[in-house]
Design a protein around this motif. Structure first.
Motif, PDB file in Angstrom:
ATOM      1  N   ALA A   1      12.730   2.314  -9.405  1.00 59.24           N
ATOM      2  CA  ALA A   1      12.396   1.882 -10.766  1.00 59.24           C
ATOM      3  C   ALA A   1      11.445   0.690 -10.742  1.00 59.24           C
ATOM      4  O   ALA A   1      10.452   0.654 -11.486  1.00 59.24           O
ATOM      5  N   LEU A   2      11.734  -0.290  -9.884  1.00 61.42           N
ATOM      6  CA  LEU A   2      10.884  -1.473  -9.790  1.00 61.42           C
ATOM      7  C   LEU A   2       9.490  -1.101  -9.286  1.00 61.42           C
ATOM      8  O   LEU A   2       8.479  -1.591  -9.801  1.00 61.42           O
ATOM      9  N   GLY A   3       9.438  -0.216  -8.284  1.00 60.27           N
ATOM     10  CA  GLY A   3       8.147   0.226  -7.768  1.00 60.27           C
ATOM     11  C   GLY A   3       7.332   0.941  -8.823  1.00 60.27           C
ATOM     12  O   GLY A   3       6.112   0.745  -8.927  1.00 60.27           O
ATOM     13  N   ALA A   4       8.000   1.771  -9.626  1.00 61.85           N
ATOM     14  CA  ALA A   4       7.303   2.492 -10.695  1.00 61.85           C
ATOM     15  C   ALA A   4       6.744   1.529 -11.735  1.00 61.85           C
ATOM     16  O   ALA A   4       5.615   1.696 -12.221  1.00 61.85           O
TER      17      ALA A   4
ATOM     18  N   PRO B   1      -1.098   4.568  -6.276  1.00 63.53           N
ATOM     19  CA  PRO B   1      -0.379   3.291  -6.449  1.00 63.53           C
ATOM     20  C   PRO B   1       1.128   3.473  -6.582  1.00 63.53           C
ATOM     21  O   PRO B   1       1.900   2.634  -6.098  1.00 63.53           O
ATOM     22  N   MET B   2       1.566   4.561  -7.227  1.00 61.18           N
ATOM     23  CA  MET B   2       3.005   4.814  -7.345  1.00 61.18           C
ATOM     24  C   MET B   2       3.628   5.018  -5.972  1.00 61.18           C
ATOM     25  O   MET B   2       4.675   4.456  -5.645  1.00 61.18           O
ATOM     26  N   HIS B   3       2.988   5.852  -5.165  1.00 57.61           N
ATOM     27  CA  HIS B   3       3.532   6.160  -3.844  1.00 57.61           C
ATOM     28  C   HIS B   3       3.588   4.914  -2.970  1.00 57.61           C
ATOM     29  O   HIS B   3       4.594   4.645  -2.305  1.00 57.61           O
ATOM     30  N   ILE B   4       2.505   4.132  -2.974  1.00 58.66           N
ATOM     31  CA  ILE B   4       2.456   2.922  -2.154  1.00 58.66           C
ATOM     32  C   ILE B   4       3.533   1.930  -2.574  1.00 58.66           C
ATOM     33  O   ILE B   4       4.258   1.378  -1.738  1.00 58.66           O
TER      34      ILE B   4
ATOM     35  N   ALA C   1       6.847   1.145  -0.326  1.00 58.00           N
ATOM     36  CA  ALA C   1       6.899  -0.223   0.194  1.00 58.00           C
ATOM     37  C   ALA C   1       8.224  -0.898  -0.147  1.00 58.00           C
ATOM     38  O   ALA C   1       8.817  -1.588   0.688  1.00 58.00           O
ATOM     39  N   LEU C   2       8.701  -0.693  -1.362  1.00 57.47           N
ATOM     40  CA  LEU C   2       9.969  -1.305  -1.762  1.00 57.47           C
ATOM     41  C   LEU C   2      11.157  -0.635  -1.082  1.00 57.47           C
ATOM     42  O   LEU C   2      12.138  -1.296  -0.747  1.00 57.47           O
TER      43      LEU C   2
END
Length: 259
Positions: free
Chosen positions: A79-82, A55-58, A62-63
């Motif tokens: 940061a937002l993706g994390a 999920p972190m990588h995706i 993506a962002l």
């Protein structure tokens, strides 16, 4: 999933993943050092990082690739993706805790766990995606793309003269793009989306999530072992996804009609 596995199989992806596991095992953050013996601590962090890695990588990729967030600094996107990925990641970590570290399983620590997962994901994301950030946003950096040679597109200007500029195909490979020309190949450190945007007026088409081809070098479209593939005039064949198949068929039909 395929892209994630490709990144993990890459030298850098594997180094980041294994390095993070070893570091967390040695440091034993969040009380795991005192609570778990070394072997159990290793299995715990291996399971926890494996659970949240996808999920972190995706989310982060993506962002970073989103055209709608062009004004948002890439560091902020990481940061937002994390933080977004830490939502399902927290649930996965709680599952791993229940199995490997049940003493730490307390529902009132959900908020703290989310912050911890976000922080670890952000740190690993920064390191893993650092080449992407530095190439596209390094302040004051000037690349070959900013001063294209006469008659070349911005992307062609990045290529070594020995590689040539008659591009046959581009293939995404980790944070690099493998460029195949009529005279050789070269790895360019650039996001795939940015490479495509720099191709300018070169007549080509994206045929897959990870592949782009120049139409002048496309010979036929057919199936190999039941899979749709395009044949190139250098003897190679590349996969074609259903998303792009219709456009490719139209281009080939138009070319045949005008011949």
């Amino acid at each position: 999933m395929r892209e994630f596995l490709s990144d993990l199989r890459s030298d850098r992806g594997l180094l980041v993943f294994l390095g993070a596991i070893c570091l967390l095992t040695l440091l034993g953050p969040f009380g795991s050092y005192d609570a778990l013996p070394p072997a159990r601590r290793f299995f715990f962090w291996t399971a926890a990082l494996t659970a949240v890695a996808l999920p972190m990588h995706i989310a982060i990729r993506a962002l970073l690739d989103s055209p709608h967030l062009g004004r948002l600094p890439r560091l902020a996107r990481v940061a937002l993706g994390a933080m977004l990925a830490a939502v399902p990641g927290t649930g996965l970590v709680f599952f791993v805790r229940a199995v490997l570290w049940p003493e730490s399983y307390m529902l009132d620590t959900i908020g703290t766990t989310w912050v911890q997962v976000s922080a670890i994901g952000f740190a690993i994301g920064c390191f893993h995606f650092l080449p992407v950030i530095s190439v596209t946003e390094g302040p004051g950096q000037e690349t070959a793309a900013e001063a294209p040679r006469h008659g070349a597109t911005r992307f062609q200007a990045r290529l070594d003269p020995a590689t040539g500029t008659d591009i046959v195909s581009l293939t995404m490979q980790d944070h690099y793009v493998r460029v195949s020309t009529t005279t050789g190949t070269e790895m360019v450190l650039i996001r795939f989306a940015d490479a495509l945007s720099e191709l300018g007026e070169i007549d080509g088409l994206r045929i897959h999530r990870s592949h782009w081809v120049a139409m002048r070098h496309v010979t036929t479209l057919g199936r190999e072992d039941g899979k749709l593939k395009v044949q190139l005039d250098d003897g190679r064949s590349l996969p074609v996804s259903q998303t792009y198949a219709a456009d490719l068929r139209k281009r080939l039909a138009a070319r045949a009609a005008s011949a």
